[in-house]
Design an enzyme around this catalytic site. Structure first.
Site: not given
Length: 298
Positions: A120-121, A136, A144, A239, A265-266
């Site tokens: 969302v950046d 997202h 609203c 991700s 990473r991971g």
């Protein structure tokens, strides 16, 4: 005041980084050579821009915002908005890193057709990448929940600054502020903060972000599947694909016979179906990929 309820979000188990990264980048280039690529990005692409994530190895345990939390009480929403009023500014000040810029370069070279991002950046847009689908939502809009009235986060900040004169300065004067991945800030005393309701209908206003427990709007999901269908390969970046909102596109690419590569990473939930997995930083792998492609097309 008890403000964070329900689930905790624990970081992934540490994994060994790929030491032969140049060879792995060559494998990635070969895999994607001549193919139209769509990228699916997660929080791991933005950590080197100073935005923390939830799942990277070594990240502190965090409790992500859920819709149930946000709707639980007016007191909770006031506390949330006070924290967000500080935290969003850090996200707004963040700048694209080498990985974001490399994707823009791959698009300039005609290899990248677009980006589906779970972030969302707004960093892909700040980097100049076109055709970015914000799965997202983004921190820069507030909506609203009742009448769909929309306001920019910058304009809302101005109104909240007027309502809460001196609040930001008082909090910053207490020392360093910890910023969370969802544009939140870790502060405790928010009892004097004032929040607005929707000026059109009096309803609840919320960041135009899909919280945990919410569903991605169906039109966006259809558009994302269409972007995958129109490409020859899906490149997952940063991700762990822990949540289904991203994993479904990796599974769809695999099921439809498209090349699937993962840079993270991971471990991820798509490691067993990926044609290639690179366990390394996106800011290392993607510039290496774009540079090799630029040399090949020179």
């Amino acid at each position: 005041m008890r403000t964070r309820l329900q689930i905790g979000w624990n970081p992934a188990e540490p994994t060994a980084v790929d030491t032969d990264v140049e060879a792995r980048i060559d494998e990635l280039r070969t895999l994607l050579d001549g193919r139209r690529i769509v990228a699916l990005t997660g929080a791991g692409i933005s950590t080197e821009s100073g935005i923390p994530d939830y799942r990277s190895p070594g990240a502190p345990p965090r409790t992500p915002m859920t819709l149930e939390m946000f709707l639980s009480s007016p007191e909770f929403r006031r506390h949330y908005w006070a924290r967000n009023h500080l935290g969003w500014r850090y996200m707004d000040a963040a700048r694209p890193n080498a990985a974001h810029r490399a994707l823009t370069e791959l698009q300039r070279l005609g290899l990248l057709t677009g980006v589906i991002t779970q972030n969302v950046d707004l960093l892909h847009t700040k980097a100049g990448t076109r055709r970015v689908l914000e799965l997202h939502g983004c921190y820069g809009r507030v909506r609203c929940l009742d009448c769909d009235w929309l306001i920019s986060r910058h304009r809302l900040a101005h109104e909240l600054d007027t309502l809460n004169a001196g609040f930001t300065e008082r909090v910053r004067g207490r020392g360093a502020i910890e910023v969370a991945p969802d544009a939140d800030a870790a502060i405790d005393d928010t009892s004097d903060f004032q929040m607005i309701d929707c000026p059109r209908c009096g309803g609840i206003v919320k960041p135009d972000i899909v919280y945990f427990g919410e569903s991605v709007p169906k039109p966006l999901v259809r558009q994302a599947f269409s972007m995958v269908d129109d490409a020859d390969a899906l490149l997952v970046i940063g991700s762990s694909l822990t949540v289904m909102s991203g994993l479904r596109f990796a599974r769809h690419a695999h099921r439809t016979g498209k090349e699937l590569a993962v840079v993270n990473r991971g471990a991820t939930r798509a490691d067993d179906i990926a044609d290639l997995k690179i366990d390394h930083l996106a800011s290392v792998v993607l510039p290496g990929l774009s540079e090799s492609r630029a040399r090949a097309t020179a």
